[in-house]
Design a protein around this motif. Structure first.
Motif, mmCIF file in Angstrom:
data_model
loop_
_atom_site.group_PDB
_atom_site.id
_atom_site.type_symbol
_atom_site.label_atom_id
_atom_site.label_comp_id
_atom_site.label_asym_id
_atom_site.label_seq_id
_atom_site.Cartn_x
_atom_site.Cartn_y
_atom_site.Cartn_z
ATOM 1 N N THR A 124 0.481 -1.455 0.349
ATOM 2 C CA THR A 124 0.187 -0.018 0.125
ATOM 3 C C THR A 124 0.641 1.151 0.196
ATOM 4 O O THR A 124 0.738 1.983 -0.604
ATOM 5 C CB THR A 124 -0.874 -0.352 1.221
ATOM 6 O OG1 THR A 124 -1.584 -1.009 1.423
ATOM 7 C CG2 THR A 124 -1.986 1.186 0.865
ATOM 8 N N HIS A 125 2.009 1.145 0.892
ATOM 9 C CA HIS A 125 2.838 2.418 0.732
ATOM 10 C C HIS A 125 3.469 2.535 -0.715
ATOM 11 O O HIS A 125 3.399 3.952 -1.238
ATOM 12 C CB HIS A 125 3.557 2.043 1.893
ATOM 13 C CG HIS A 125 3.477 2.385 3.237
ATOM 14 N ND1 HIS A 125 3.065 3.845 3.167
ATOM 15 C CD2 HIS A 125 2.786 1.501 4.547
ATOM 16 C CE1 HIS A 125 2.850 4.139 5.022
ATOM 17 N NE2 HIS A 125 2.855 2.674 5.540
ATOM 18 N N TRP A 127 2.184 1.577 -3.467
ATOM 19 C CA TRP A 127 1.832 2.068 -4.231
ATOM 20 C C TRP A 127 0.967 3.541 -4.558
ATOM 21 O O TRP A 127 1.104 4.623 -5.164
ATOM 22 C CB TRP A 127 -0.216 1.033 -4.266
ATOM 23 C CG TRP A 127 -0.896 2.134 -4.648
ATOM 24 C CD1 TRP A 127 -2.610 3.084 -4.711
ATOM 25 C CD2 TRP A 127 -1.378 2.531 -6.480
ATOM 26 N NE1 TRP A 127 -3.304 3.281 -5.110
ATOM 27 C CE2 TRP A 127 -2.702 3.417 -6.798
ATOM 28 C CE3 TRP A 127 -0.747 2.210 -7.348
ATOM 29 C CZ2 TRP A 127 -3.215 3.342 -7.563
ATOM 30 C CZ3 TRP A 127 -1.330 1.963 -8.258
ATOM 31 C CH2 TRP A 127 -2.322 3.369 -8.535
ATOM 32 N N LEU A 128 1.297 5.117 -3.094
ATOM 33 C CA LEU A 128 1.266 5.505 -2.770
ATOM 34 C C LEU A 128 1.789 6.661 -2.827
ATOM 35 O O LEU A 128 1.383 7.777 -2.927
ATOM 36 C CB LEU A 128 0.211 5.849 -0.637
ATOM 37 C CG LEU A 128 -0.421 5.271 -0.871
ATOM 38 C CD1 LEU A 128 -1.084 5.112 0.710
ATOM 39 C CD2 LEU A 128 -1.582 6.087 -1.295
ATOM 40 N N ASP A 129 3.033 5.875 -3.463
ATOM 41 C CA ASP A 129 4.305 6.648 -3.241
ATOM 42 C C ASP A 129 4.369 6.527 -4.627
ATOM 43 O O ASP A 129 5.282 7.603 -4.857
ATOM 44 C CB ASP A 129 5.735 5.649 -2.354
ATOM 45 C CG ASP A 129 5.790 5.919 -1.036
ATOM 46 O OD1 ASP A 129 4.671 6.884 -0.625
ATOM 47 O OD2 ASP A 129 6.248 5.224 -0.440
ATOM 48 N N HIS A 131 1.602 6.008 -7.411
ATOM 49 C CA HIS A 131 0.433 5.843 -7.614
ATOM 50 C C HIS A 131 0.016 7.125 -8.710
ATOM 51 O O HIS A 131 -0.198 6.993 -9.672
ATOM 52 C CB HIS A 131 -0.545 5.979 -6.795
ATOM 53 C CG HIS A 131 -1.485 6.840 -6.171
ATOM 54 N ND1 HIS A 131 -0.561 7.516 -4.897
ATOM 55 C CD2 HIS A 131 -2.102 7.853 -6.838
ATOM 56 C CE1 HIS A 131 -1.300 8.839 -4.495
ATOM 57 N NE2 HIS A 131 -2.156 9.117 -6.127
#
Length: 194
Positions: A124-125, A127-129, A131
């Motif tokens: 998830t991290h 992806w957030l970094d 996306h």
């Protein structure tokens, strides 16, 4: 297995500490993920995909084979030197209550659950970094959370529905020629307080 390349459509209930310990290892978890995403593979191909030495990949595949998480697929080999591997099961599940009578096993189950959760958070991290550079994938991705009032039986029923929904998407035919990428989907539900 339905054929040489398709995982059996079963979810294995794990009740052995050795299986949890083998699966909780970070690199073995990556191998499991690679086999889940790409299907059967050789140690050489998995080595290229993960950036690890072939000998290391082979060792970890053998550990997973000992606990029946992966198995050899000799019918895919072009010659006797080539060894193909696949997942034995479509997925796995366990509950802490399965290990409650043995403190060592309960610790192993908690460690395995923690390792899985840490990988979910790391993905998830990541992806957030990154996306913002993914174009239409940024708009397609989703996150959801909600507060519900449920009994344990209702939470279990909801989990069954969610797993069945994801399984239907996984099992659908993909022969339409559309370009697809691996998508990581996870969901959790547990009692908590705001």
């Amino acid at each position: 297995m339905n054929d040489a390349g398709t995982p059996r459509p079963n979810i294995r209930r794990i009740t052995e500490t050795a299986v949890l310990s083998a699966m909780a290892h970070p690199f073995r978890a990556r191998l499991i993920d690679a086999l889940k995403v790409d299907g059967p593979s050789t140690a050489s191909a998995l080595s290229q995909r993960t950036g690890q030495a072939v000998g290391s990949v082979s060792h970890h595949l053998k550990v997973l084979a000992e606990v029946k998480v992966v198995e050899e697929v000799p019918e895919l080999a072009r010659d006797r030197r080539e060894r193909w591997w696949r997942l034995v099961d479509a997925g796995w599940k366990w509950t802490s209550s399965d290990f409650a009578d043995d403190p060592v096993a309960a610790t192993a189950a908690a460690a395995a659950e923690s390792a899985h959760f840490n990988r979910q958070v790391a993905r998830t991290h990541e992806w957030l970094d990154t996306h913002e550079d993914t174009g239409e994938w940024a708009d397609a991705a989703f996150a959801t959370q909600n507060w519900l009032h449920l009994t344990p039986d209702e939470l279990h029923a909801m989990s069954v529905e969610i797993v069945e929904l994801i399984q239907r998407w996984q099992d659908r035919p993909l022969d339409d020629g559309a370009e697809r990428q691996p998508v990581f989907v996870y969901s959790r539900g547990f009692p908590s307080q705001p």
